[in-house]
Scaffold this active site. Structure first.
Site, PDB file in Angstrom:
ATOM      1  N   TYR A 117     -23.459 -11.865  -2.220  1.00 50.43           N
ATOM      2  CA  TYR A 117     -23.329 -10.638  -2.291  1.00 50.43           C
ATOM      3  C   TYR A 117     -23.443  -9.884  -0.786  1.00 50.43           C
ATOM      4  O   TYR A 117     -22.431  -9.177  -0.621  1.00 50.43           O
ATOM      5  CB  TYR A 117     -24.387  -9.993  -3.189  1.00 50.43           C
ATOM      6  N   PHE A 138       2.652   7.624   5.095  1.00 53.90           N
ATOM      7  CA  PHE A 138       2.929   6.832   3.865  1.00 53.90           C
ATOM      8  C   PHE A 138       2.575   7.772   2.802  1.00 53.90           C
ATOM      9  O   PHE A 138       1.586   8.582   2.854  1.00 53.90           O
ATOM     10  CB  PHE A 138       2.408   5.491   3.938  1.00 53.90           C
ATOM     11  N   ASP A 139       3.278   7.436   1.268  1.00 51.87           N
ATOM     12  CA  ASP A 139       2.869   8.301   0.295  1.00 51.87           C
ATOM     13  C   ASP A 139       1.391   8.298   0.122  1.00 51.87           C
ATOM     14  O   ASP A 139       0.820   9.332  -0.418  1.00 51.87           O
ATOM     15  CB  ASP A 139       3.407   7.680  -0.784  1.00 51.87           C
ATOM     16  N   ASP A 185      -2.260   3.689  11.274  1.00 56.35           N
ATOM     17  CA  ASP A 185      -2.166   2.983  10.059  1.00 56.35           C
ATOM     18  C   ASP A 185      -1.385   1.706  10.200  1.00 56.35           C
ATOM     19  O   ASP A 185      -0.280   1.632  10.738  1.00 56.35           O
ATOM     20  CB  ASP A 185      -1.040   4.064   9.075  1.00 56.35           C
ATOM     21  N   ALA A 191      -0.712  -1.116   8.582  1.00 58.82           N
ATOM     22  CA  ALA A 191      -0.298  -2.009   7.642  1.00 58.82           C
ATOM     23  C   ALA A 191       0.873  -2.909   8.256  1.00 58.82           C
ATOM     24  O   ALA A 191       0.912  -4.235   7.947  1.00 58.82           O
ATOM     25  CB  ALA A 191       0.426  -1.179   6.520  1.00 58.82           C
ATOM     26  N   LYS A 221       0.226  -6.392   3.902  1.00 58.24           N
ATOM     27  CA  LYS A 221       1.460  -6.630   4.315  1.00 58.24           C
ATOM     28  C   LYS A 221       1.299  -7.605   5.605  1.00 58.24           C
ATOM     29  O   LYS A 221       1.425  -8.678   5.405  1.00 58.24           O
ATOM     30  CB  LYS A 221       1.671  -4.881   5.028  1.00 58.24           C
ATOM     31  N   HIS A 280       7.379   9.137  -9.412  1.00 58.30           N
ATOM     32  CA  HIS A 280       8.532   7.950  -9.252  1.00 58.30           C
ATOM     33  C   HIS A 280       7.891   6.880 -10.009  1.00 58.30           C
ATOM     34  O   HIS A 280       8.594   6.007 -10.835  1.00 58.30           O
ATOM     35  CB  HIS A 280       8.797   7.228  -7.864  1.00 58.30           C
TER      36      HIS A 280
HETATM   37  N1  PM9 Z   1       2.801   0.451   0.772  1.00 49.52           N
HETATM   38  C1  PM9 Z   1       4.751  -0.174   0.026  1.00 49.52           C
HETATM   39  O1  PM9 Z   1       5.474  -0.617  -0.980  1.00 49.52           O
HETATM   40  C2  PM9 Z   1       2.789  -0.567  -1.504  1.00 49.52           C
HETATM   41  C3  PM9 Z   1       3.100   0.564  -2.487  1.00 49.52           C
HETATM   42  S1  PM9 Z   1       2.277   2.117  -2.719  1.00 49.52           S
HETATM   43  C4  PM9 Z   1       3.376   2.901  -3.587  1.00 49.52           C
HETATM   44  O2  PM9 Z   1       5.582   0.116   0.954  1.00 49.52           O
HETATM   45  C5  PM9 Z   1       1.361   2.143   4.688  1.00 49.52           C
HETATM   46  C6  PM9 Z   1       2.312   2.357   5.780  1.00 49.52           C
HETATM   47  C7  PM9 Z   1       1.787   1.709   3.273  1.00 49.52           C
HETATM   48  C8  PM9 Z   1       1.084   1.448   2.254  1.00 49.52           C
HETATM   49  C9  PM9 Z   1       1.502   0.899   0.946  1.00 49.52           C
HETATM   50  C10 PM9 Z   1      -0.389   1.924   2.458  1.00 49.52           C
HETATM   51  C11 PM9 Z   1      -1.212   1.746   1.386  1.00 49.52           C
HETATM   52  C12 PM9 Z   1      -0.737   2.531   3.482  1.00 49.52           C
HETATM   53  N2  PM9 Z   1       0.239   2.509   4.469  1.00 49.52           N
HETATM   54  O3  PM9 Z   1      -0.993  -0.437  -1.118  1.00 49.52           O
HETATM   55  O4  PM9 Z   1      -3.088   0.555  -0.855  1.00 49.52           O
HETATM   56  O5  PM9 Z   1       3.190   1.058   3.523  1.00 49.52           O
HETATM   57  O6  PM9 Z   1      -2.836  -1.431   0.258  1.00 49.52           O
HETATM   58  O7  PM9 Z   1      -1.757   0.393   1.140  1.00 49.52           O
HETATM   59  C13 PM9 Z   1       3.319  -0.142  -0.053  1.00 49.52           C
HETATM   60  P1  PM9 Z   1      -2.140  -0.239  -0.103  1.00 49.52           P
END
Ligand code: PM9
Length: 463
Positions: free
Chosen positions: A74, A126-127, A217, A219, A260, A453
């Site tokens: 843990y 991002f969204d 960010d 990713a 990613k 969406h």
């Molecule tokens: N991106 C993508 O398909 C996952 C789908 S979410 C509708 O592009 C950025 C630049 C992203 C992102 C996710 C996240 C969120 C943050 N920043 O999916 O929560 O492209 O791990 O990351 C998607 P998590």
């Protein structure tokens, strides 16, 4: 970038997962029953899944081997310390807050910094980032350079933030109104477009001149580093990891979706360069929402896979092949006249549906119509980034507000598909292009208030 046929994949395949293409009549029926929304399809009904590059990577033998070394204690798991060491080494950040995925890191960050009526500028959030800002009744500000919104501009760093507009906002709003800046690298929403080192350096200077923190960010940070290496002569001979260290040195911390560029199926983190006070504040939120500070909602084996994936994701041969494959698909589509966002981005090819289906106005959901057509034609799942994802009904006027771009994203999972799969996608576009004027568009039958969406429903027009 070397030409794609001067090298082959820097891996061989040890395990395979069967996929198959359903018959056309079955596909027609399945997509109809899914209300013409590809999020409702079962993955097993898809032949080539280009919905996302998030959490869809094939892990390496090295990562799978690491999973067996998961320490599921843990508190104080050895895999946490391994990941911490990797983050300190690659990012140069002292403090690590693991989370179950990227949006959880965003949740913690926003809860620390953002309150009602504030503005959060960046290049293009991002969204989920936008969602977390809006949840706090604050306003996301997308200040990407004009070229970033022009699908045909050949600017090499279309993810750059407009520094003049950023400074104007910083001057006009003190830290009680504008608490932090977030730069997304690469910039997902306009095509996986990179941010230049100069732009990051200058954004950092501005942020710090006005006393605000800058977060990245991260990713797709490794893909961003690769573009810097390929496109900025100053970095041509620098290793990716040196570029990453410099990039992150300009920010005060980062959020990361490990799904990613860390080449894993789940996980994320928040990291801070050196601010212990922020770290302890973040840990309070982490413990409530994610888990104890040394696991943050992840199993020890997941932490190990992320640590190993972070290193693999910065290897030169891997990145050349990865970006090379996306570029391979993009160039082939451009060659047959499919209008794509150029330059081709890092994690996917973004097709301009307004240009591909010029007879469809935006209220006919042209990008979603093309997504549906790709499934009907060839069992390919892509994703809409247009009216359905970014349009909305104005609560005051009741009018529909349409986004400036109407794109279909063909997102390429890492190390999953071969170039022959890419060729199959090109063939599907060729078929569709030959009869595109028969595509009649869609009509909305249901929409949710936010992030519509994911759950939207449609019917084919004229039926
Ligand atoms: N991106 C993508 O398909 C996952 C789908 S979410 C509708 O592009 C950025 C630049 C992203 C992102 C996710 C996240 C969120 C943050 N920043 O999916 O929560 O492209 O791990 O990351 C998607 P998590």
């Amino acid at each position: 970038m070397r030409s794609r046929n001067s090298y082959a994949e820097p891996y061989r395949i040890k395990m395979v997962e069967p996929i198959s293409l359903k018959g056309r009549a079955e596909r027609e029926d399945l997509i109809k029953k899914a209300y013409y929304n590809i999020f409702n399809l079962k993955a097993e009904d898809i032949y080539i899944d280009l919905l996302t590059d998030s959490g869809t990577s094939a892990m390496s033998a090295n990562q799978w081997a690491g999973m067996m070394l998961g320490d599921e204690s843990y508190a104080g798991s050895r895999n946490f310390y391994k990941l911490l060491a990797a983050v300190q080494d690659i990012f140069g950040y002292k403090y690590l807050v693991p989370t179950h995925q990227g949006r959880a890191a965003e949740n913690i960050l926003m809860s620390m910094f953002v309150i009602e009526n504030q503005k959060v500028p960046g290049n293009m959030h991002f969204d989920t980032t936008e969602g977390h800002i809006r949840l706090r009744k604050a306003q996301p500000l997308n200040l990407v350079i004009d070229e970033g919104l022009n699908t045909e501009s050949n600017h090499q760093f279309k993810g750059n933030v407009d520094l003049e507009r950023l400074e104007k906002e910083l001057k006009a709003n003190d830290s009680s109104k504008l608490p932090l800046i977030i730069i997304t690298a690469t910039c997902n929403n306009n095509g996986g477009q990179p941010v230049s080192m100069d732009n990051l350096r200058n954004a950092s200077k501005l942020a710090h001149k006005y006393g605000r923190p800058l977060f990245i960010d991260a990713a797709r940070y490794a893909e961003n580093c690769y573009f810097i290496q390929q496109r900025d002569p100053v970095y041509r001979n620098k290793p990716i990891r040196d570029i990453a260290r410099e990039m992150f040195s300009y920010a005060d911390g980062c959020t990361m979706s490990s799904k990613k560029d860390a080449l894993v199926n789940i996980g994320g983190f928040l990291a801070f360069k050196d601010n212990e006070e922020w770290y302890e504040k973040a840990v309070q939120m982490q413990i409530c929402y994610e888990g104890f500070r040394t696991y943050g909602g992840l199993a020890g084996r997941d932490l190990e896979a992320i640590a190993r994936g972070l290193y693999e994701g910065t290897e030169a041969g891997y990145l050349e092949d990865r970006i090379g494959q996306v570029n391979y698909l993009g160039q082939k589509l451009l060659d047959i006249g499919v209008p794509c966002v150029t330059p081709i981005g890092g994690h996917g090819v973004f097709v301009d549906a307004l240009k591909f289906l010029p007879h469809l106005p935006q209220n006919f959901f042209p990008a979603q119509a093309l997504v549906v057509e790709l499934y009907r034609e060839a069992g390919i799942r892509s994703v809409e980034l247009g009216t359905c994802a970014f349009g909305y009904t104005d609560p005051v006027t009741g009018n529909e507000v349409y986004p400036s771009q109407e794109l279909v994203r063909l997102t390429i999972p890492r190390r999953v598909y071969t170039d022959r799969h890419m060729d199959f996608v090109v063939k599907a576009f060729e078929e569709i292009a030959g009869r595109r004027e028969n595509i009649r568009g869609l009509e909305s039958t249901y929409q949710a208030d936010i992030l519509r969406h994911f759950t939207a429903r449609f019917r084919l027009r004229g039926q």
